[in-house]
Design a protein around this motif. Structure first.
Motif, PDB file in Angstrom:
ATOM      1  N   MET A 197      45.146  46.765  40.082  1.00  0.00           N
ATOM      2  CA  MET A 197      44.147  46.049  39.289  1.00  0.00           C
ATOM      3  C   MET A 197      42.754  46.254  39.860  1.00  0.00           C
ATOM      4  N   PHE A 198      42.587  46.059  41.167  1.00  0.00           N
ATOM      5  CA  PHE A 198      41.269  46.208  41.773  1.00  0.00           C
ATOM      6  C   PHE A 198      40.809  47.663  41.743  1.00  0.00           C
ATOM      7  N   GLU A 199      41.744  48.586  41.942  1.00  0.00           N
ATOM      8  CA  GLU A 199      41.379  50.003  41.844  1.00  0.00           C
ATOM      9  C   GLU A 199      40.890  50.348  40.447  1.00  0.00           C
ATOM     10  N   ALA A 200      41.577  49.838  39.422  1.00  0.00           N
ATOM     11  CA  ALA A 200      41.197  50.130  38.044  1.00  0.00           C
ATOM     12  C   ALA A 200      39.833  49.548  37.701  1.00  0.00           C
ATOM     13  N   PHE A 201      39.463  48.439  38.310  1.00  0.00           N
ATOM     14  CA  PHE A 201      38.138  47.862  38.098  1.00  0.00           C
ATOM     15  C   PHE A 201      37.056  48.549  38.928  1.00  0.00           C
ATOM     16  N   GLY A 202      37.461  49.499  39.773  1.00  0.00           N
ATOM     17  CA  GLY A 202      36.494  50.212  40.586  1.00  0.00           C
ATOM     18  C   GLY A 202      36.081  49.481  41.842  1.00  0.00           C
ATOM     19  N   ASP A 203      36.868  48.496  42.268  1.00  0.00           N
ATOM     20  CA  ASP A 203      36.547  47.723  43.460  1.00  0.00           C
ATOM     21  C   ASP A 203      37.101  48.421  44.705  1.00  0.00           C
ATOM     22  N   PRO A 204      36.513  48.139  45.861  1.00  0.00           N
ATOM     23  CA  PRO A 204      37.019  48.744  47.098  1.00  0.00           C
ATOM     24  C   PRO A 204      38.402  48.209  47.446  1.00  0.00           C
ATOM     25  N   ALA A 205      39.205  49.069  48.051  1.00  0.00           N
ATOM     26  CA  ALA A 205      40.534  48.640  48.492  1.00  0.00           C
ATOM     27  C   ALA A 205      40.382  47.600  49.595  1.00  0.00           C
ATOM     28  N   ASP A 206      41.041  46.470  49.438  1.00  0.00           N
ATOM     29  CA  ASP A 206      40.941  45.400  50.418  1.00  0.00           C
ATOM     30  C   ASP A 206      42.258  44.625  50.412  1.00  0.00           C
ATOM     31  N   PRO A 207      42.944  44.534  51.555  1.00  0.00           N
ATOM     32  CA  PRO A 207      44.252  43.867  51.558  1.00  0.00           C
ATOM     33  C   PRO A 207      44.180  42.387  51.236  1.00  0.00           C
ATOM     34  N   HIS A 208      43.061  41.748  51.540  1.00  0.00           N
ATOM     35  CA  HIS A 208      42.948  40.312  51.270  1.00  0.00           C
ATOM     36  C   HIS A 208      42.733  40.046  49.784  1.00  0.00           C
TER      37      HIS A 208
ATOM     38  N   GLU B 289      56.812  44.023  43.803  1.00  0.00           N
ATOM     39  CA  GLU B 289      55.754  44.911  43.327  1.00  0.00           C
ATOM     40  C   GLU B 289      54.385  44.226  43.290  1.00  0.00           C
ATOM     41  N   ALA B 290      54.323  42.980  43.745  1.00  0.00           N
ATOM     42  CA  ALA B 290      53.118  42.168  43.546  1.00  0.00           C
ATOM     43  C   ALA B 290      51.885  42.793  44.197  1.00  0.00           C
ATOM     44  N   LEU B 291      51.994  43.223  45.447  1.00  0.00           N
ATOM     45  CA  LEU B 291      50.830  43.754  46.133  1.00  0.00           C
ATOM     46  C   LEU B 291      50.358  45.067  45.521  1.00  0.00           C
TER      47      LEU B 291
ATOM     48  N   ALA C 294      43.861  42.066  47.493  1.00  0.00           N
ATOM     49  CA  ALA C 294      45.167  42.368  46.913  1.00  0.00           C
ATOM     50  C   ALA C 294      46.110  41.185  47.058  1.00  0.00           C
ATOM     51  N   ALA C 295      46.050  40.504  48.202  1.00  0.00           N
ATOM     52  CA  ALA C 295      46.904  39.332  48.402  1.00  0.00           C
ATOM     53  C   ALA C 295      46.530  38.219  47.439  1.00  0.00           C
ATOM     54  N   MET C 296      45.229  38.068  47.158  1.00  0.00           N
ATOM     55  CA  MET C 296      44.801  37.050  46.202  1.00  0.00           C
ATOM     56  C   MET C 296      45.373  37.341  44.818  1.00  0.00           C
ATOM     57  N   GLY C 297      45.187  38.564  44.334  1.00  0.00           N
ATOM     58  CA  GLY C 297      45.692  38.912  43.014  1.00  0.00           C
ATOM     59  C   GLY C 297      47.194  38.815  42.909  1.00  0.00           C
ATOM     60  N   ALA C 298      47.879  39.123  43.995  1.00  0.00           N
ATOM     61  CA  ALA C 298      49.339  39.097  43.988  1.00  0.00           C
ATOM     62  C   ALA C 298      49.895  37.695  43.799  1.00  0.00           C
TER      63      ALA C 298
ATOM     64  N   GLY D 226      44.178  28.802  44.577  1.00  0.00           N
ATOM     65  CA  GLY D 226      45.153  27.951  45.264  1.00  0.00           C
ATOM     66  C   GLY D 226      46.414  28.686  45.667  1.00  0.00           C
ATOM     67  N   ARG D 227      46.761  29.752  44.961  1.00  0.00           N
ATOM     68  CA  ARG D 227      47.976  30.521  45.274  1.00  0.00           C
ATOM     69  C   ARG D 227      47.721  31.652  46.265  1.00  0.00           C
ATOM     70  N   THR D 228      46.479  31.861  46.652  1.00  0.00           N
ATOM     71  CA  THR D 228      46.159  32.903  47.611  1.00  0.00           C
ATOM     72  C   THR D 228      46.690  32.512  48.987  1.00  0.00           C
ATOM     73  N   PRO D 229      47.388  33.422  49.681  1.00  0.00           N
ATOM     74  CA  PRO D 229      47.906  33.091  51.021  1.00  0.00           C
ATOM     75  C   PRO D 229      46.797  32.650  51.965  1.00  0.00           C
ATOM     76  N   ALA D 230      47.151  31.750  52.886  1.00  0.00           N
ATOM     77  CA  ALA D 230      46.153  31.148  53.782  1.00  0.00           C
ATOM     78  C   ALA D 230      45.397  32.197  54.588  1.00  0.00           C
ATOM     79  N   GLN D 231      46.084  33.241  55.045  1.00  0.00           N
ATOM     80  CA  GLN D 231      45.417  34.262  55.847  1.00  0.00           C
ATOM     81  C   GLN D 231      44.338  34.976  55.036  1.00  0.00           C
ATOM     82  N   ALA D 232      44.648  35.294  53.787  1.00  0.00           N
ATOM     83  CA  ALA D 232      43.666  35.958  52.929  1.00  0.00           C
ATOM     84  C   ALA D 232      42.516  35.018  52.592  1.00  0.00           C
ATOM     85  N   ARG D 233      42.814  33.743  52.315  1.00  0.00           N
ATOM     86  CA  ARG D 233      41.753  32.780  52.034  1.00  0.00           C
ATOM     87  C   ARG D 233      40.792  32.676  53.212  1.00  0.00           C
ATOM     88  N   ALA D 234      41.346  32.634  54.410  1.00  0.00           N
ATOM     89  CA  ALA D 234      40.502  32.525  55.600  1.00  0.00           C
ATOM     90  C   ALA D 234      39.648  33.770  55.779  1.00  0.00           C
ATOM     91  N   ALA D 235      40.221  34.944  55.583  1.00  0.00           N
ATOM     92  CA  ALA D 235      39.481  36.190  55.772  1.00  0.00           C
ATOM     93  C   ALA D 235      38.346  36.322  54.760  1.00  0.00           C
TER      94      ALA D 235
END
Length: 277
Positions: A155-166, A147-149, A168-172, A25-34
């Protein structure tokens, strides 16, 4: 106050589901849509759909503890919901204490595959005598909004996930948000470890604990776990919960070992059953 182990596990399952739904629910609308990201009620739990998930692991059902139908009905409804949202692969994560009769036989008959075992752990905060004080040059503190983004990307890098701005926006979205405390561990100027705690009434859920490979085996997560426990204590929570991969009985995963060292005890195993739609 829970009176049985089953009721305590129910609180833990709902704390996880509520945290996940709130994060969506806190994920920005643009990231949710993507990402195609949605969360909806599913019995007394939550169903999260992410059809454009670069990690192929966020679509799931969690927190179901009071399913009134049979096992076939649960799978059929989940399949229908995921198909409608465009998800092709999802995980149905239901604690054994709350599985419908014949659940595992149904999963096997319908072609769902069992994933790695997860361990749900928890404790009363009054039972945990821990200090959040870091040792050595490490600095552990709350993450600032600016520092949120970078915190989320770490966090995603440490889990070994691919870099993805959307992603990152969700986690932020959990940074500087009501009901959340996001913490980071800095080695000098470098952010090397992350973790958050979600406060759900009397229950706290530890979320997203991870350390970059170059900083592992230095006690970073142990410090972050203790700091998050203290944050839950300051928030007035009564219980703290988390989950981690089992690894194996003889050699549990590092995250699970860290949680046990902090005083959290095993509440039960949970298998995620992979549904292909």
């Amino acid at each position: 106050m829970p009176t049985t182990a089953t009721e305590l596990l129910r609180i833990a399952e709902h704390a996880e589901a509520d945290a996940l739904a709130d994060l969506v629910g806190r994920t920005p609308a643009q990231a949710r849509a993507a990402l195609g990201l949605t969360a909806e009620a599913f019995a007394d739990g939550v169903l999260v759909s992410m059809p454009h998930d670069p990690t192929d692991q966020w679509s799931r059902v969690v927190g179901v503890t009071r399913w009134m139908g049979n096992a076939d009905d649960l799978v059929a409804l989940a399949r229908e919901r995921f198909t409608r949202s465009g998800v092709r692969r999802a995980s149905l994560q239901i604690a054994p204490a709350f599985e419908p009769d014949g659940w595992r036989e149904t999963c096997e008959r319908l072609g769902l595959s069992a994933g790695p075992a997860l361990v749900k752990v928890g404790a009363k905060l009054e039972e945990l005598a821990v200090s959040a004080a870091p040792t050595g040059p490490m600095t552990v503190r709350a993450v600032r909004p600016e520092e949120a983004l970078s915190w989320s990307a770490t966090m995603f890098e440490a889990f070994g996930d691919p870099a993805d701005p959307h992603l990152a926006a969700m986690g932020a979205g959990s940074v500087d948000a009501d009901g959340w405390v996001a913490l980071g561990a800095w080695d000098g100027a470098d952010l090397v470890g992350v973790g958050a705690v979600s406060v759900r009434g009397p229950a706290a859920e530890l979320f997203g604990g991870a350390t970059l490979p170059r900083a592992r085996r230095r006690g970073v997560q142990g410090v972050l776990i203790r700091a998050r426990i203290e944050a839950a204590r300051r928030a007035g929570c009564r219980w703290v919960f988390a989950e981690a991969a089992l690894g194996s009985v003889d050699r549990p995963g590092q995250s699970l070992r860290n949680l046990r060292r902090a005083g959290l005890r095993d509440l039960g195993l949970r298998t995620g059953w992979t549904l292909t739609v």
